[in-house]
Design a protein around this motif. Structure first.
Motif, PDB file in Angstrom:
ATOM      1  N   THR A  26       0.856  -1.193   0.000  1.00  0.00           N
ATOM      2  CA  THR A  26       0.000   0.000   0.000  1.00  0.00           C
ATOM      3  C   THR A  26       0.887   1.236   0.000  1.00  0.00           C
ATOM      4  O   THR A  26       1.919   1.274   0.672  1.00  0.00           O
ATOM      5  N   SER A  59      -1.629  -0.851  -3.914  1.00  0.00           N
ATOM      6  CA  SER A  59      -2.537   0.301  -3.839  1.00  0.00           C
ATOM      7  C   SER A  59      -1.824   1.583  -4.243  1.00  0.00           C
ATOM      8  O   SER A  59      -0.762   1.912  -3.704  1.00  0.00           O
ATOM      9  N   LYS A  87      -6.653   3.479  -4.586  1.00  0.00           N
ATOM     10  CA  LYS A  87      -7.025   3.939  -3.246  1.00  0.00           C
ATOM     11  C   LYS A  87      -7.839   5.218  -3.397  1.00  0.00           C
ATOM     12  O   LYS A  87      -7.429   6.150  -4.103  1.00  0.00           O
ATOM     13  N   ASN A 109      -9.644   0.557  -2.939  1.00  0.00           N
ATOM     14  CA  ASN A 109      -9.312   0.470  -1.512  1.00  0.00           C
ATOM     15  C   ASN A 109      -9.745   1.802  -0.898  1.00  0.00           C
ATOM     16  O   ASN A 109      -9.119   2.831  -1.160  1.00  0.00           O
ATOM     17  N   THR A 111      -9.925   4.511   1.643  1.00  0.00           N
ATOM     18  CA  THR A 111      -8.956   4.858   2.681  1.00  0.00           C
ATOM     19  C   THR A 111      -9.475   5.991   3.566  1.00  0.00           C
ATOM     20  O   THR A 111     -10.516   6.571   3.290  1.00  0.00           O
ATOM     21  N   TYR A 129     -11.533  -3.294  -0.932  1.00  0.00           N
ATOM     22  CA  TYR A 129     -10.898  -3.241   0.388  1.00  0.00           C
ATOM     23  C   TYR A 129     -11.355  -1.976   1.118  1.00  0.00           C
ATOM     24  O   TYR A 129     -11.669  -0.964   0.482  1.00  0.00           O
ATOM     25  N   SER A 131      -9.755   0.521   4.356  1.00  0.00           N
ATOM     26  CA  SER A 131      -8.553   0.740   5.183  1.00  0.00           C
ATOM     27  C   SER A 131      -8.868   1.609   6.400  1.00  0.00           C
ATOM     28  O   SER A 131      -8.785   2.839   6.329  1.00  0.00           O
ATOM     29  N   THR A 162     -15.954  -7.451   0.728  1.00  0.00           N
ATOM     30  CA  THR A 162     -14.929  -6.429   0.971  1.00  0.00           C
ATOM     31  C   THR A 162     -13.958  -6.898   2.055  1.00  0.00           C
ATOM     32  O   THR A 162     -14.380  -7.373   3.111  1.00  0.00           O
TER      33      THR A 162
END
Ligand code: G3P
Length: 217
Positions: A26, A59, A87, A109, A111, A129, A131, A162
């Motif tokens: 990431t 990411s 991201k 992702n 974030t 995803y 975060s 997810t």
């Protein structure tokens, strides 16, 4: 449990990959800036190089703030390599972009997540995803790992696809707690990965074994 490394430093990525425990990477704009990368093309090339080192999700963060621009930027980032995950910050515009990108099978992702509710919203929008940042919550006297516990439980309740990336990790106990709670992924700074390996009793034990072996030789 998967381990990602939270860095844009190529030497750190190579060193972690050589350990055989690395599943992905990431990055964020701060980590990219720390490497002295200047300009869009250099950024794209850097992400490409990371993808050549690690065969796993990488990411790369979109810096646009309007939905249409986030989508355009995300398509460009996703074209760098099939392993690129875009991201996207947890904003209203970001969520709308996630929905569009999910329909195009572009991995995202989400974030800057600080509450379980934000994680639910991102999952419903179609994020690959989420975060949640544990260290930054701990920094303001909140309980970062409590947020992870809730998210993992809620995602299991509804069988969301997810995956949960525990981010903003500061020390090995964050990694241990993430594992105990069943989080899918911990993204870990290189310095913390090194600490995961070490124990003073291992060092003392090895020293003694090697000294005693001299009596055998
Ligand atoms: O990459 C996102 C997150 O891990 C940042 O961590 O240490 O800047 O709070 P930190």
């Amino acid at each position: 449990m998967k381990f990602f490394i939270d860095t844009a430093n190529l030497n750190e990525i190579r060193a972690a990959y050589e350990l055989g425990i690395l599943d992905g990477v990431t990055t964020n704009p701060s980590l990219i800036a720390k490497e002295g990368i200047k300009g869009r093309e250099a950024f794209r090339n850097h992400i490409k190089t990371i993808c050549e080192i690690v065969q796993g999700p990488v990411s790369a963060e979109a810096i646009s703030t309007r939905m249409e621009e986030i989508v355009t930027e995300a398509r460009d980032l996703a074209s760098i390599d099939p392993n690129v995950v875009v991201k996207i910050p947890m904003t209203r515009e970001g969520l709308r972009a996630v929905k569009v990108l999910a329909e195009e099978n572009i991995k995202t992702n989400v974030t800057l997540i600080f509450t379980p509710i934000q994680a639910i919203i991102a999952a419903k929008a179609g994020a690959t995803y989420v975060s949640p940042f544990v260290g930054r919550l701990d920094d303001i006297s909140s309980h970062g790992m409590a947020v992870i516990k809730d998210i993992v439980e809620i995602f299991a309740n509804y069988m969301f696809d997810t995956e949960v990336i525990v981010a903003s990790i500061r020390h090995p106990m964050h990694v241990l707690e993430a594992a105990r709670l069943g989080a899918d992924i911990a993204t870990i700074p290189f310095g913390v990965i090194e600490k995961l390996i070490q124990h003073p009793l291992t060092d003392v034990g090895l020293k003694n074994f090697l000294e005693d072996w001299k009596k055998v030789e």
